[in-house]
Design an enzyme around this catalytic site. Structure first.
Site, PDB file in Angstrom:
ATOM      1  N   HIS A 174       0.466  -0.961   0.259  1.00 16.90           N
ATOM      2  CA  HIS A 174       0.164  -0.218   0.191  1.00 16.90           C
ATOM      3  C   HIS A 174       0.459   1.317   0.175  1.00 16.90           C
ATOM      4  O   HIS A 174       1.996   1.085   0.112  1.00 16.90           O
ATOM      5  CB  HIS A 174      -1.451  -0.255   0.835  1.00 16.90           C
ATOM      6  CG  HIS A 174      -2.126  -1.281   0.878  1.00 16.90           C
ATOM      7  ND1 HIS A 174      -3.021  -0.940   1.865  1.00 16.90           N
ATOM      8  CD2 HIS A 174      -2.270  -2.165  -0.151  1.00 16.90           C
ATOM      9  CE1 HIS A 174      -3.652  -2.010   1.406  1.00 16.90           C
ATOM     10  NE2 HIS A 174      -3.603  -2.525   0.524  1.00 16.90           N
ATOM     11  N   GLU A 229     -20.485   1.919 -23.643  1.00 16.06           N
ATOM     12  CA  GLU A 229     -20.057   2.648 -24.550  1.00 16.06           C
ATOM     13  C   GLU A 229     -21.500   1.951 -25.882  1.00 16.06           C
ATOM     14  O   GLU A 229     -21.072   2.277 -27.145  1.00 16.06           O
ATOM     15  CB  GLU A 229     -19.004   2.189 -25.326  1.00 16.06           C
ATOM     16  CG  GLU A 229     -17.788   2.350 -24.584  1.00 16.06           C
ATOM     17  CD  GLU A 229     -16.436   2.450 -24.513  1.00 16.06           C
ATOM     18  OE1 GLU A 229     -16.424   3.304 -25.693  1.00 16.06           O
ATOM     19  OE2 GLU A 229     -15.690   2.186 -24.224  1.00 16.06           O
ATOM     20  N   GLU A 249       0.823   3.496   1.783  1.00 14.86           N
ATOM     21  CA  GLU A 249       1.443   4.239   3.534  1.00 14.86           C
ATOM     22  C   GLU A 249       3.215   3.595   3.391  1.00 14.86           C
ATOM     23  O   GLU A 249       4.235   3.782   3.923  1.00 14.86           O
ATOM     24  CB  GLU A 249       1.311   3.556   3.962  1.00 14.86           C
ATOM     25  CG  GLU A 249      -0.065   4.675   4.197  1.00 14.86           C
ATOM     26  CD  GLU A 249      -1.591   3.806   3.970  1.00 14.86           C
ATOM     27  OE1 GLU A 249      -2.405   3.986   4.668  1.00 14.86           O
ATOM     28  OE2 GLU A 249      -0.720   3.087   3.112  1.00 14.86           O
ATOM     29  N   LEU A 276     -13.091  -3.107 -28.932  1.00 14.92           N
ATOM     30  CA  LEU A 276     -13.085  -1.958 -27.379  1.00 14.92           C
ATOM     31  C   LEU A 276     -12.309  -2.502 -26.391  1.00 14.92           C
ATOM     32  O   LEU A 276     -12.361  -2.613 -25.415  1.00 14.92           O
ATOM     33  CB  LEU A 276     -14.617  -2.569 -26.626  1.00 14.92           C
ATOM     34  CG  LEU A 276     -16.234  -2.374 -27.201  1.00 14.92           C
ATOM     35  CD1 LEU A 276     -16.795  -2.514 -26.175  1.00 14.92           C
ATOM     36  CD2 LEU A 276     -16.139  -0.803 -27.070  1.00 14.92           C
ATOM     37  N   ASP A 293     -21.042  -1.677 -35.764  1.00 13.95           N
ATOM     38  CA  ASP A 293     -19.077  -1.376 -35.678  1.00 13.95           C
ATOM     39  C   ASP A 293     -18.292  -2.365 -35.779  1.00 13.95           C
ATOM     40  O   ASP A 293     -17.320  -2.527 -35.960  1.00 13.95           O
ATOM     41  CB  ASP A 293     -19.333  -0.446 -34.841  1.00 13.95           C
ATOM     42  CG  ASP A 293     -20.029   0.791 -34.604  1.00 13.95           C
ATOM     43  OD1 ASP A 293     -20.352   1.127 -35.626  1.00 13.95           O
ATOM     44  OD2 ASP A 293     -20.500   1.567 -33.499  1.00 13.95           O
ATOM     45  N   CYS A 331      -5.553   1.090   6.548  1.00 15.19           N
ATOM     46  CA  CYS A 331      -6.541  -0.153   6.796  1.00 15.19           C
ATOM     47  C   CYS A 331      -6.396  -1.066   7.681  1.00 15.19           C
ATOM     48  O   CYS A 331      -4.883  -0.150   8.421  1.00 15.19           O
ATOM     49  CB  CYS A 331      -6.037  -1.434   5.711  1.00 15.19           C
ATOM     50  SG  CYS A 331      -4.693  -1.713   5.314  1.00 15.19           S
ATOM     51  N   SER A 345     -31.638   3.419 -22.157  1.00 15.35           N
ATOM     52  CA  SER A 345     -32.197   2.223 -21.212  1.00 15.35           C
ATOM     53  C   SER A 345     -31.800   2.536 -19.787  1.00 15.35           C
ATOM     54  O   SER A 345     -32.079   2.467 -18.193  1.00 15.35           O
ATOM     55  CB  SER A 345     -31.750   1.329 -21.419  1.00 15.35           C
ATOM     56  OG  SER A 345     -33.074   0.855 -22.383  1.00 15.35           O
ATOM     57  N   SER A 360     -21.547   6.070 -38.037  1.00 18.24           N
ATOM     58  CA  SER A 360     -21.399   7.117 -37.118  1.00 18.24           C
ATOM     59  C   SER A 360     -20.325   7.353 -37.052  1.00 18.24           C
ATOM     60  O   SER A 360     -19.112   7.924 -36.094  1.00 18.24           O
ATOM     61  CB  SER A 360     -21.837   6.114 -35.627  1.00 18.24           C
ATOM     62  OG  SER A 360     -21.084   5.396 -35.692  1.00 18.24           O
TER      63      SER A 360
END
Length: 366
Positions: free
Chosen positions: A53, A297, A55, A209, A205, A80, A305, A173
């Site tokens: 971490h 996307e 620290e 991705l 398309d 933590c 929706s 598009s």
């Protein structure tokens, strides 16, 4: 009122924390600075999931360990107090003799949630909390929502013309925005745990991705294909990145399920309502798999929706200096908002230019 030097050093913690973006999830992004006599003598950040971490890195970076017993440790998230993949950070801070700890915001994780602070105070350490709290919460907004609401943070990305169109009248598009804006989309994509698209967008398309225009990890690709209509040779089912497909429970017996699994695709089934998959159930399934953040996307129907079901937290709206005209496809046409009481209120945070295109970043008001 916090001291000006506390604010200064907490800003440095935030700068360091952001270096872990895209590498530490499902952990939070954390930076830490150690200060002696007004000077930084050590710093570090959480670099990767499962690694030390912030620290730990900061304490290890201090050359003269004797100074720690007169030093202040800054950290943007409460240290933590439990054993996870690494030992509790607050125990190490106590062991090293730090006399003061300045914390940006509380850790919402049930195993911490104030217990780290309480342990520091019980050890006689002076603790200051809430320094740049809003900024500290912002950079870990996905981590916080995951542990407080039981859902991933949902961002909606849209690229549209100045008159609000996302495609021409014949459905074209590519490309509404320019190269620099598309590069920023890839950078954003690398920061999210998953991207979600619908079957229609993949079909039109044939998108990969993946992250290609910048350095960064590939997110989990999540496809919503209610009746398993997508062809098996769609690029999104390739081996470049992991893919998860959600389909209607009524499709669970189709032979294509086995074929998708053979290609390494994880297939899950959820309920459907009025011809649409239950998006809340999709998000709950992703939460169960430690997905903290998702970027939608998809096209206008999927975007609408998510908004209609009040599942969107923020939006990235790329606006190109173009006009497509009246018959072109509108970004928000499927929303069906007819009354002011049903409107969606946004809070704009910032705008940035990428080439000739502008990016508006906004949050959905509760």
């Amino acid at each position: 009122m916090h001291r000006s030097d506390d604010i200064l050093f907490m800003r440095r913690c935030l700068e360091l924390a952001l270096k872990g973006g895209g590498s530490v999830s499902p952990n939070p992004m954390v930076g830490s600075v150690i200060v002696y006599n007004g000077e930084i003598i050590g710093e570090g950040y959480h670099e990767r999931f499962g690694g030390p971490h912030a620290e730990v890195h900061a304490l290890a970076s201090v050359a003269d360990k004797s100074l720690l017993r007169h030093a202040t440790l800054y950290v943007n998230l409460e240290p933590c107090s439990h054993f996870g993949k690494t030992p509790p950070c607050c125990d190490l801070v106590i062991e090293k003799g730090i006399v003061r700890v300045v914390i940006g915001c509380r850790d919402p994780h049930p195993a911490v949630a104030g217990q780290g602070t309480a342990r520091l105070v019980a050890a006689g350490i002076e603790v200051t909390q809430g320094v740049l709290e809003a900024e500290c919460m912002r950079i870990n907004e996905a981590f916080i929502k995951y542990h407080t609401a039981g859902l991933p943070l949902v961002a909606l990305k849209l690229a549209q013309t100045l008159d609000g169109k996302i495609a021409t009248s014949i459905g074209a598009s590519r490309w509404i925005t320019g190269k620099q804006a598309r590069g920023e989309v890839h950078r954003l994509r690398s920061l999210y745990d998953a991207v979600i698209v619908g079957e229609a967008t993949v079909r039109v398309d044939d998108a990969l991705l993946t992250v290609r225009h910048c350095a960064g990890r590939n997110p989990l690709r999540v496809v919503l294909d209610r009746q398993l209509h997508l062809p098996l040779d769609a690029k999104i089912f390739g081996a470049e990145a992991s893919t998860m497909l959600f389909a209607s429970s009524s499709s669970s017996g189709l032979p294509k399920v086995a074929m998708l699994k053979e290609r390494g695709v994880t297939v899950l089934f959820v309920d459907e309502h009025a011809g649409e998959l239950d998006l809340k159930q999709v998000l709950l399934e992703l939460h169960d798999r430690q997905i903290l953040s998702v970027m939608v996307e998809g096209g206008s129907r999927l975007s609408a929706s998510f908004i209609r079901r009040k599942l969107v937290d923020k939006l990235y709206i790329f606006i190109a200096p173009k006009l497509f005209g009246g018959d072109a496809l509108s970004a928000f046409a499927p929303l069906g908002i007819t009354m002011p009481d049903h409107s969606v209120n946004l809070r704009f945070e910032q705008s940035r230019f990428f080439g000739h295109d502008v990016l508006l970043e906004a949050y959905v008001e509760a």
